[in-house]
Design a protein around this motif. Structure first.
Motif, short mmCIF file in Angstrom:
data_model
loop_
_atom_site.label_atom_id
_atom_site.label_comp_id
_atom_site.label_asym_id
_atom_site.label_seq_id
_atom_site.Cartn_x
_atom_site.Cartn_y
_atom_site.Cartn_z
N TYR A 96 -8.01 1.00 -8.10
CA TYR A 96 -7.01 0.57 -7.12
C TYR A 96 -7.02 1.49 -5.90
O TYR A 96 -6.98 1.02 -4.76
CB TYR A 96 -5.62 0.55 -7.75
CG TYR A 96 -5.45 -0.49 -8.83
CD1 TYR A 96 -5.41 -1.85 -8.53
CD2 TYR A 96 -5.34 -0.12 -10.17
CE1 TYR A 96 -5.26 -2.80 -9.52
CE2 TYR A 96 -5.20 -1.07 -11.17
CZ TYR A 96 -5.15 -2.40 -10.84
OH TYR A 96 -5.01 -3.35 -11.82
N ARG A 97 -7.08 2.80 -6.13
CA ARG A 97 -7.09 3.73 -5.01
C ARG A 97 -8.36 3.57 -4.19
O ARG A 97 -8.31 3.58 -2.95
CB ARG A 97 -6.97 5.17 -5.50
CG ARG A 97 -7.17 6.19 -4.39
CD ARG A 97 -6.66 7.56 -4.76
NE ARG A 97 -5.21 7.56 -4.87
CZ ARG A 97 -4.48 8.67 -4.93
NH1 ARG A 97 -5.06 9.85 -4.88
NH2 ARG A 97 -3.17 8.60 -5.03
N ASP A 100 -8.33 0.61 -1.83
CA ASP A 100 -7.51 0.86 -0.64
C ASP A 100 -8.22 1.78 0.35
O ASP A 100 -7.98 1.71 1.55
CB ASP A 100 -6.17 1.47 -1.06
CG ASP A 100 -5.11 1.36 0.02
OD1 ASP A 100 -5.25 0.48 0.90
OD2 ASP A 100 -4.15 2.14 -0.01
N ASP A 101 -9.11 2.64 -0.16
CA ASP A 101 -9.81 3.61 0.69
C ASP A 101 -11.27 3.25 0.92
O ASP A 101 -12.06 4.09 1.36
CB ASP A 101 -9.76 5.00 0.03
CG ASP A 101 -8.37 5.59 0.02
OD1 ASP A 101 -7.54 5.14 0.83
OD2 ASP A 101 -8.11 6.49 -0.79
N MET A 128 -7.68 -6.86 -1.44
CA MET A 128 -6.90 -6.10 -0.47
C MET A 128 -5.40 -6.28 -0.69
O MET A 128 -4.62 -5.34 -0.51
CB MET A 128 -7.28 -6.51 0.95
CG MET A 128 -8.70 -6.12 1.36
SD MET A 128 -9.04 -4.34 1.16
CE MET A 128 -9.95 -4.30 -0.41
N VAL A 131 -3.76 -3.95 -3.38
CA VAL A 131 -3.68 -2.50 -3.13
C VAL A 131 -2.98 -2.14 -1.83
O VAL A 131 -2.58 -0.99 -1.65
CB VAL A 131 -5.09 -1.86 -3.14
CG1 VAL A 131 -5.74 -2.01 -4.50
CG2 VAL A 131 -5.99 -2.45 -2.04
N SER A 132 -2.78 -3.10 -0.92
CA SER A 132 -2.28 -2.76 0.41
C SER A 132 -1.09 -3.59 0.88
O SER A 132 -0.49 -3.27 1.91
CB SER A 132 -3.40 -2.90 1.46
OG SER A 132 -4.52 -2.10 1.12
N ARG A 199 -0.44 3.16 -3.18
CA ARG A 199 -0.28 3.30 -1.73
C ARG A 199 1.14 3.73 -1.38
O ARG A 199 1.36 4.58 -0.51
CB ARG A 199 -0.63 1.99 -1.04
CG ARG A 199 -0.56 2.05 0.49
CD ARG A 199 -0.99 0.73 1.12
NE ARG A 199 -0.95 0.81 2.57
CZ ARG A 199 -1.93 1.27 3.32
NH1 ARG A 199 -3.05 1.71 2.76
NH2 ARG A 199 -1.82 1.32 4.64
#
Length: 237
Positions: A96-97, A100-101, A128, A131-132, A199
Motif C-alpha cells: 500500500y505504501r 502511494d509512492d 490509486m 492508497v490516496s 497516507r
C-alpha cells in the motif's frame, strides 16, 4: 496478482461486516481492531445511560483503511472470526505504501514488481484510489472519492481528536484546491467514510494524539513476497 490473507496468524482476527441501507461491506481486521470495536459498542449497549447524539464508531483494517461509520445509518455490525468465515483478502502493508509512492519514493525492485502486478490485476485507477483517496458514502448510497491531502487529513484528525463524537450539523471539509475551491460534507448525511490509513498517518504524524489508535498494520507485519495463489479479492463496492 490477488490480495491475500495467508499471514499474521497470531494477530489477525477475521471480518467486520457492516450493514447499511446501501449494502454490506466486509473488512479484514486484527485482534486490536476487534477489541477497539467491542469497547466502543459496549458504551452504546447500556439501556440506562443516555447515549451521545450522532455517535460514530471507527476502526483500522488490514486493507489500509480507517473506517468511520455513522451509527444512525448502521443497520448491524457483525464480528466474525477467521475460523468461522474466511476473512477478506488484503496486501502486505509495504505494498500500500509503495503504491502511494510509486512515482516519487525509493522502492526496491521486488516491491515494485509486486506493485506492477497489483496494478495489472485491479487497474491503475482502483490501485490509486485504495492508497490516496477518501471514499465518502452518503445516506442514500452514493459515493464520492476525494484526494487525501494535508488539509483534508487535518479534518479527519480533528474528528479523531474528538473521539468521533460529532455534533449535529457538522460540516467537514472533504476537498480543497487552495484559493480556488473548497467543498464540505454535512456529516449528518454521511453513512461511511473510508480513509487510506497509511497516507493519513503520514500526513498527520507531526500532530500529537492524546489517545493514539493503533493501526492494523502496526500489529501485523507481512512478508514482501506475494504468494502465487491466493483467495479472491474482497468486493470493493
Amino acid at each position: 496478482m490477488k490480495p491475500f490473507a495467508a499471514f499474521d496468524t497470531e494477530t489477525r482476527y477475521g471480518t467486520v461486516s457492516l450493514r447499511t441501507a446501501s449494502g454490506i461491506r466486509k473488512y479484514p481486521v486484527n485482534q486490536n481492531a476487534r477489541l477497539s470495536i467491542l469497547l466502543q459498542l459496549e458504551c452504546l449497549c447500556s439501556f440506562r445511560k443516555p447515549h451521545k447524539p450522532h455517535s460514530w464508531i471507527y476502526f483500522y483494517t488490514l486493507d489500509n483503511k480507517l473506517v468511520l461509520s455513522n451509527l444512525q445509518y448502521a443497520k448491524s455490525i457483525e464480528l466474525i472470526g477467521d475460523d468461522v468465515e474466511a476473512m477478506p483478502c488484503y496486501y502486505p502493508p509495504e505494498i500500500y505504501r509503495a503504491l502511494d509512492d510509486l512515482d516519487t519514493g525509493e522502492i526496491s525492485d521486488s516491491v515494485k514488481t509486486n506493485c506492477q502486478a497489483v496494478i495489472a490485476d485491479i487497474g491503475d485507477e482502483k490501485a490509486m484510489r485504495i492508497v490516496s483517496f477518501v471514499r465518502i458514502t452518503y445516506d442514500a448510497g452514493e459515493d464520492e472519492w476525494n484526494f487525501l491531502d494535508k488539509g483534508t487529513a487535518n479534518t479527519f484528525f480533528g474528528l479523531e481528536a474528538a473521539t468521533f463524537e460529532v455534533p449535529p450539523h457538522t460540516l467537514a471539509q472533504i476537498e480543497e484546491e487552495g484559493y480556488y475551491r473548497a467543498r464540505y460534507a454535512n456529516l449528518d448525511r454521511v453513512a461511511v467514510i473510508e480513509i487510506p490509513s497509511d497516507r493519513y498517518h503520514r500526513l498527520t504524524r507531526t500532530r500529537s494524539r492524546s489517545k493514539p489508535i493503533k493501526r492494523a498494520s502496526q500489529l501485523s507485519r507481512a512478508p514482501t513476497q506475494l504468494p502465487k495463489k491466493s483467495a479472491g479479492a474482497a468486493r470493493e463496492d
